[in-house]
Each structure stands twice: as structure tokens, then as C-alpha cells.
Design an enzyme around this catalytic site. Structure first.
Site, PDB file in Angstrom:
ATOM      1  N   LYS A  70     -13.773  -9.037  -7.651  1.00  0.00           N
ATOM      2  CA  LYS A  70     -14.293  -9.309  -6.148  1.00  0.00           C
ATOM      3  C   LYS A  70     -15.675  -9.534  -6.033  1.00  0.00           C
ATOM      4  CE  LYS A  70     -10.313  -6.451  -4.362  1.00  0.00           C
ATOM      5  NZ  LYS A  70      -9.975  -5.309  -3.395  1.00  0.00           N
ATOM      6  N   LYS A  86       0.910  -1.180  -0.048  1.00  0.00           N
ATOM      7  CA  LYS A  86       0.224   0.014   0.034  1.00  0.00           C
ATOM      8  C   LYS A  86       0.802   1.097  -0.057  1.00  0.00           C
ATOM      9  CE  LYS A  86      -3.402  -2.731   0.495  1.00  0.00           C
ATOM     10  NZ  LYS A  86      -4.350  -2.961  -0.652  1.00  0.00           N
ATOM     11  N   ASP A 113      -0.222  -0.737  -4.648  1.00  0.00           N
ATOM     12  CA  ASP A 113      -1.767  -0.365  -4.611  1.00  0.00           C
ATOM     13  C   ASP A 113      -1.992   1.087  -3.993  1.00  0.00           C
ATOM     14  OD1 ASP A 113      -4.588  -0.480  -4.503  1.00  0.00           O
ATOM     15  OD2 ASP A 113      -4.464  -2.195  -3.304  1.00  0.00           O
ATOM     16  N   ASP A 129      -9.407  -1.809  -9.647  1.00  0.00           N
ATOM     17  CA  ASP A 129     -10.142  -2.291  -8.720  1.00  0.00           C
ATOM     18  C   ASP A 129     -11.087  -1.596  -8.062  1.00  0.00           C
ATOM     19  OD1 ASP A 129     -10.880  -3.860  -6.396  1.00  0.00           O
ATOM     20  OD2 ASP A 129      -9.256  -3.487  -5.213  1.00  0.00           O
TER      21      ASP A 129
END
Length: 368
Positions: free
Chosen positions: A265, A165, A194, A241
Site C-alpha cells: 500500500k 473481515k 482479514d 499487511d
């Protein structure tokens, strides 16, 4: 076969340690999970789980799932749970939008369908064998030294792919962080950086044009349009995402040339049925995909691993296992678990995981 009962449980899933993302601006210490069991007049039952990653990560929250199921239940009782498309149309009619509400119901119906068919979900999703799926670690935002230490710990557990992250308004800090992590990697490791939407386009372009990395960059900016703008101006492959909530969003991302891969997801897009549609589209356009869920126990993780395992190897990237971060395990000993960097879906009919009702306690709602 007809649905005769829907039982709903609320269950808290504390994390083993606090977790930060988006450059440290979002902190999480526990997850609010909803477990669902659908019972039928044929004596078969199916389990599902819906677990948003807190209430600040996406427009989703645990109480919203339970409130939404109360709205959906009258439209589901008496329906055939094996008619997956019809069940999803009924849910979309009774409650337009709110895809995260519907995922646990859809998952439980798939579990029943698998049991009725005497086949595991990976087979129903098109897999020939229960292929092992590489798993990736998830590295919380911290100092360079803290993040590298977490990567080294994950490597010792078999992880070779990591999601680190990063993000914020200080380009120099992110450049230094990425360079430090890349310098510390072993030859067989890769990192996806990310950003969780934390960069403006200008910062994203500045950082990415000043670093060299062997992996991906995920969700650099808030919107699909912003990410597409960045993708045209940097050399690293972009993974999308949080800005993809529907099949239409994925189609638009492809039209814009905004990415080379996506995270699929089930809880974000409305369940396994819609996740499979998106997976098949991704295969058709040549994307690579991380197939994993937003959060939850090994029950939710296993459902996603079934779908990942059935995905062609050339389109399949590693999957994250949320239960690795949990302090408790409500489905202990069951489901897809990390074994030296890989997870294998169960070959029992259906999902292959069932929650322990005694562990869950009394349902918060029963619809019949």
C-alpha cells in the site's frame, strides 16, 4: 525542471454506509483525504492524494499529512520532481519516519515524471501493456447472513475475490462465520479472511486449525513475530499487511518465513517509489501481492492500479478500490474503475487522473 508551488486541499470522503473491521471493534463512516498538486517552472503539474483509513486503523491520520507537508515543503521547493530518489531522500532527511505524509508528494512527482516522459505510470513501472487488474471486494464485519449478502452483491458486480473481515475473542463464532461463508461461495470465488490484527496467536491457531478454506488469512495478529508464530502452525497461506511499514519490515518477514504474500500500500510505506521497491523484492522472493492503497478517491486507487498492472501476473493478486465505498466522487469519470471484475490503468502520460479544483474548493495551504 523545478518545483515552484505545492497546493494542498482537505476533502471529506463520506462512505456510502458504515464500515466495521477487526471483528467489529473499529467503525468508519468518512475518510479525511488530502489532495496535493505540485506545479513546476516547465508548466507541468502533478496530482497526488493521501488518505489514511480513519485514525484508528494505523498510526496515521489526515491532519498529520497536512502538518507534515508544511514541514516538508521548504525542502522540496526548487527541486527537480523527476529526480524521484533525490526527492525521497530529501523528504526522509527533513522528516524522518511518518511515511504516510510523503505518499501524496511522491505520487504527484511520478505524475509529473510521466508527463515529462510522455509515458503512463504503468510503463515507467516496467509494464509492457496496460494489463487489466482483477479487483476484490471488501466485506464489512456483520452477521453471517449480512456478510454473505454483501458477497453475493459484489459477485453480481463482477467481483470474484473478496476480503471478509473476521476476528475477535470468540473462536467458535469465527469458525462458524468462516464455515458459513465458504459454504455459500460459487466455484469461481475465493475469500481472504482479514483479521486486522484482532486475534491472539492462540485464538488464530485454534480457529485456523478447525476450518477449511480455499483462500488466504490476512494479518491474524498484531505483530510480525506473532504472525510468524501462527504461520508455522497452520496450513493456510498467510498474507501480511498492517505490520509492514518499511522495506526492512518486508525483509524481516521473508527471513522469518512469516507469509506467502503481502499487501503493498503506497500510502502506508511512503509512496509509489518505495512501494515499487517492495514490489520488486516481492517478485524476487516469489510472493504474491495485493497492490492497493489505504483509502481515497479513484485518484489514489488509480496510482496503485498502475503499479499492480506492471507487476508480473504470477505475483499479482486482486486490488481493492476504495472509491467503490464512497458516497461522492471528486474525480468523476476518470481513472481505473471496476468493469466486470477488472480495472485497467489509463494510458495517458503520467497518472491519467486530475482532480477538479472547483470541486475541491480553496486550498488549505499553498507553499511557494
Amino acid at each position: 525542471m523545478k518545483i515552484i508551488r505545492i497546493c494542498v486541499w482537505r476533502f471529506d470522503l463520506p462512505l456510502t454506509k458504515p464500515y466495521w473491521l477487526s471483528g467489529g471493534r473499529l467503525k468508519f463512516e468518512a475518510l479525511d483525504s488530502t489532495f496535493v498538486r505540485i506545479d513546476t517552472d516547465a508548466g507541468l503539474s502533478g496530482w497526488g492524494e493521501g488518505c489514511p483509513w480513519g485514525n484508528t486503523y494505523l498510526p496515521a491520520h489526515g491532519p498529520g499529512i497536512r502538518a507534515g507537508i508544511a514541514t516538508l515543503a521548504p525542502a522540496l521547493l526548487g527541486r527537480d520532481p523527476c529526480a524521484l530518489e533525490a526527492v525521497n531522500r530529501a523528504m526522509d532527511t527533513a522528516l524522518p519516519g511518518h511515511p504516510y505524509v510523503k505518499s501524496a508528494i511522491d505520487m504527484a512527482c511520478w505524475d509529473i515524471f510521466g508527463k515529462a516522459s510522455n509515458m503512463p505510470l504503468w510503463r515507467l513501472f516496467g509494464g509492457e501493456t496496460a494489463d487489466p487488474v482483477a479487483v476484490n471486494s471488501s466485506i464489512s464485519t456483520g452477521s453471517n447472513e449480512e456478510m454473505i449478502a454483501l458477497i453475493r452483491d459484489a459477485y453480481a458486480e463482477g467481483y470474484r475475490t473478496h476480503s471478509a473481515k473476521v476476528g475477535g475473542s470468540d473462536p467458535a463464532r469465527d469458525i462458524a462465520r468462516i464455515e458459513a461463508i465458504e459454504a455459500a461461495l460459487e466455484h469461481d470465488e475465493t475469500v481472504t479472511y482479514d483479521v486486522n490484527r484482532a486475534w491472539t496467536p492462540a485464538v488464530a491457531i485454534q480457529v485456523l486449525n478447525n476450518v477449511g478454506l480455499r483462500g488466504w488469512v490476512e494479518q491474524p495478529c498484531q505483530t510480525l513475530a506473532q504472525c510468524a508464530h501462527v504461520a508455522r502452525r497452520v496450513r493456510q497461506p498467510i498474507m501480511l499487511d498492517e505490520c509492514l511499514h518499511s522495506f526492512e519490515d518486508h525483509l524481516e518477514a521473508w527471513k522469518l518465513g512469516a507469509c506467502e504474500g503481502v499487501k503493498v500500500k503506497p500510502n502506508r510505506v511512503g509512496g509509489l517509489t518505495k512501494a515499487r521497491q517492495i514490489r520488486d523484492f516481492g517478485v524476487s522472493v516469489g510472493w504474491q501481492m495485493h497492490i492497493e492503497d489505504l483509502g481515497g478517491s479513484a485518484l489514489a486507487d488509480t496510482a496503485a492500479i498502475h503499479l499492480a498492472s506492471s507487476t508480473p501476473a504470477e505475483n499479482r493478486l486482486a486490488s481493492w478500490l476504495c472509491h467503490h465505498h464512497l458516497a461522492i466522487d471528486p474525480v468523476a469519470g476518470q481513472g481505473a474503475r471496476n468493469s466486470d471484475g477488472f480495472a485497467v490503468p489509463p494510458s495517458a502520460p503520467g497518472l491519467g487522473v486530475a482532480a477538479d479544483v472547483e470541486r475541491l474548493g480553496d486550498p488549505v495551504a499553498i507553499y511557494s
